[in-house]
Design an enzyme around this catalytic site. Structure first.
Site, mmCIF file in Angstrom:
data_model
loop_
_atom_site.group_PDB
_atom_site.id
_atom_site.type_symbol
_atom_site.label_atom_id
_atom_site.label_comp_id
_atom_site.label_asym_id
_atom_site.label_seq_id
_atom_site.Cartn_x
_atom_site.Cartn_y
_atom_site.Cartn_z
ATOM 1 C CG ASP A 1 0.447 2.485 3.408
ATOM 2 O OD1 ASP A 1 1.470 2.967 3.926
ATOM 3 O OD2 ASP A 1 -0.285 1.663 4.010
ATOM 4 C CB SER A 2 4.318 0.165 3.539
ATOM 5 O OG SER A 2 3.442 0.384 4.625
ATOM 6 C CE1 TYR B 1 7.479 -0.437 1.604
ATOM 7 C CE2 TYR B 1 7.031 1.913 1.393
ATOM 8 C CZ TYR B 1 7.127 0.656 0.827
ATOM 9 O OH TYR B 1 6.873 0.500 -0.513
ATOM 10 N N GLY B 2 8.138 0.631 8.177
ATOM 11 C CA GLY B 2 8.459 1.371 9.401
ATOM 12 C C GLY B 2 9.660 0.866 10.161
ATOM 13 C CB CYS C 1 3.043 5.539 3.781
ATOM 14 S SG CYS C 1 4.263 4.683 4.804
ATOM 15 C CG ASN C 2 2.025 9.054 9.099
ATOM 16 O OD1 ASN C 2 1.937 10.193 9.529
ATOM 17 N ND2 ASN C 2 0.959 8.316 8.817
ATOM 18 C CB THR C 3 7.172 4.987 7.236
ATOM 19 O OG1 THR C 3 6.432 4.519 8.376
ATOM 20 C CG2 THR C 3 8.613 4.570 7.360
ATOM 21 C CD GLU D 1 -0.896 -4.489 6.369
ATOM 22 O OE1 GLU D 1 -1.019 -5.462 5.613
ATOM 23 O OE2 GLU D 1 -0.917 -3.313 5.955
ATOM 24 C CB CYS E 1 1.248 4.747 11.768
ATOM 25 S SG CYS E 1 1.260 3.207 10.830
ATOM 26 C CB THR E 2 -1.913 5.443 6.922
ATOM 27 O OG1 THR E 2 -0.866 4.608 6.425
ATOM 28 C CG2 THR E 2 -1.618 6.880 6.567
ATOM 29 C CG HIS E 3 -0.983 0.092 8.880
ATOM 30 N ND1 HIS E 3 -0.269 0.800 7.945
ATOM 31 C CD2 HIS E 3 -1.089 -1.162 8.410
ATOM 32 C CE1 HIS E 3 0.044 -0.014 6.942
ATOM 33 N NE2 HIS E 3 -0.437 -1.209 7.204
HETATM 34 N N1 DGL Z 1 1.408 2.872 6.877
HETATM 35 C C1 DGL Z 1 2.743 3.084 7.412
HETATM 36 C C2 DGL Z 1 2.843 4.495 8.002
HETATM 37 O O1 DGL Z 1 1.916 5.286 7.908
HETATM 38 C C3 DGL Z 1 3.157 2.097 8.444
HETATM 39 C C4 DGL Z 1 3.257 0.673 8.050
HETATM 40 C C5 DGL Z 1 4.654 0.210 7.800
HETATM 41 O O2 DGL Z 1 5.446 0.097 8.744
HETATM 42 O O3 DGL Z 1 4.955 -0.038 6.652
HETATM 43 O O4 DGL Z 1 3.859 4.822 8.563
#
Ligand code: DGL
Length: 271
Positions: free
Chosen positions: A11-12, A43-44, A74-76, A153, A185-187
């Site tokens: 993930d990011s 990353y988003g 990570c969804n992004t 985070e 988003c996994t966060h």
């Molecule tokens: N974990 C990322 C996701 O699932 C989001 C965090 C990011 O923006 O890097 O999209």
């Protein structure tokens, strides 16, 4: 490829640990190597070419460590990079959007699904495409919720600030009258209680919030079983190895919250 080789997950940042937590519950015998690109999170907010380049660097690092499959937690990244990763890396690559979209398509009764995700994921159109692949009757409404990533985070998951942020992001989805909201988003699962409380206040108690981590873990388990790639149960409990590209000051605390158990001994790596 040996079945007892580890699963590679990346993930990011630390959000992907919510997926590791679900993988650990569904697949207790698997060794897992997790890579969080904490030096380059988020990353988003970045464009698809940059995200794809970062994703390839993360996945290649895991491949060099001998993983048997990659789970993009990570969804992004899942929104823009799986096709390229599958071409570039000679091993299975699983992602998080399809399982979440399927769970949403199964849960909606109003045929209106909302998605909270990063700006990159929303701009990609990956969720509306994935939901439509399960039912073309369903309308998907996306809402970028960028502030929820730093809140997660930082471990700022309770109180007025996350509540107001969640409310603001939920307003357009409430106006659209969705009955299912995917945490795309996994966060965001760290903010599940706040998002659920606000969504119920705005949309009624019938609204369903979907954290796709469990659906992802189920898909990974089914995939490994179908390829005869599941670790041998006789080897006992699997290990979790944590790699990061930068060690944030509050790493142990924050990572433990995402993982749901003590996250210590992270190793810093250079991609
Ligand atoms: N974990 C990322 C996701 O699932 C989001 C965090 C990011 O923006 O890097 O999209």
């Amino acid at each position: 490829m040996t079945k007892n080789a580890p699963l590679g997950v990346f993930d990011s940042g630390l959000g992907g640990l919510t997926v590791v937590r679900a993988l650990r519950a569904a697949l207790p015998h698997e060794d897992i190597v997790y890579l969080g690109d904490t030096a380059r999170v988020p990353y988003g907010t970045k464009g698809p070419a940059t995200v794809t380049r970062y994703a390839l660097a993360c996945a290649s690092h895991l491949v060099a460590r001998g993983v048997k499959a990659i789970v993009i937690a990570c969804n992004t990244v899942s929104a823009v990079a799986p096709a390229l990763l599958r071409v570039e890396l000679d091993l299975p690559v699983l992602e998080v959007i399809e399982p979440g979209a399927r769970a949403a398509a199964e849960a909606t009764k109003s045929f209106k699904v909302g998605v909270l995700a990063t700006a990159g994921t929303i701009a990609s159109g990956a969720y509306p495409r994935a939901v439509a692949s399960f039912s073309t009757r369903i309308e998907t409404y996306g809402q970028a919720a960028p502030l929820l990533v730093p809140l997660a985070e930082e471990g700022w998951t309770e109180g007025e600030v996350p509540r107001l942020a969640a409310r603001k992001y939920l307003e357009p989805l409430a106006r659209a009258g969705v009955d299912v909201i995917v945490l795309g988003c996994t966060h965001y699962p760290l903010l599940f209680p706040v998002i659920e409380a606000e969504a119920k206040a705005m949309l009624g108690s019938g609204v369903t919030i979907i954290d796709s981590a469990r659906a992802v873990a189920r898909d990974v388990a089914a995939f490994l079983a179908s390829r005869d790639l599941a670790a041998d149960p006789a080897r006992g409990a699997g290990s979790i190895r944590l790699l990061v590209t930068d060690v944030p000051k509050t790493f142990d605390d924050t990572a433990s919250r995402f993982l749901g158990s003590a996250a210590t001994g992270a190793e810093q790596v250079d991609l």
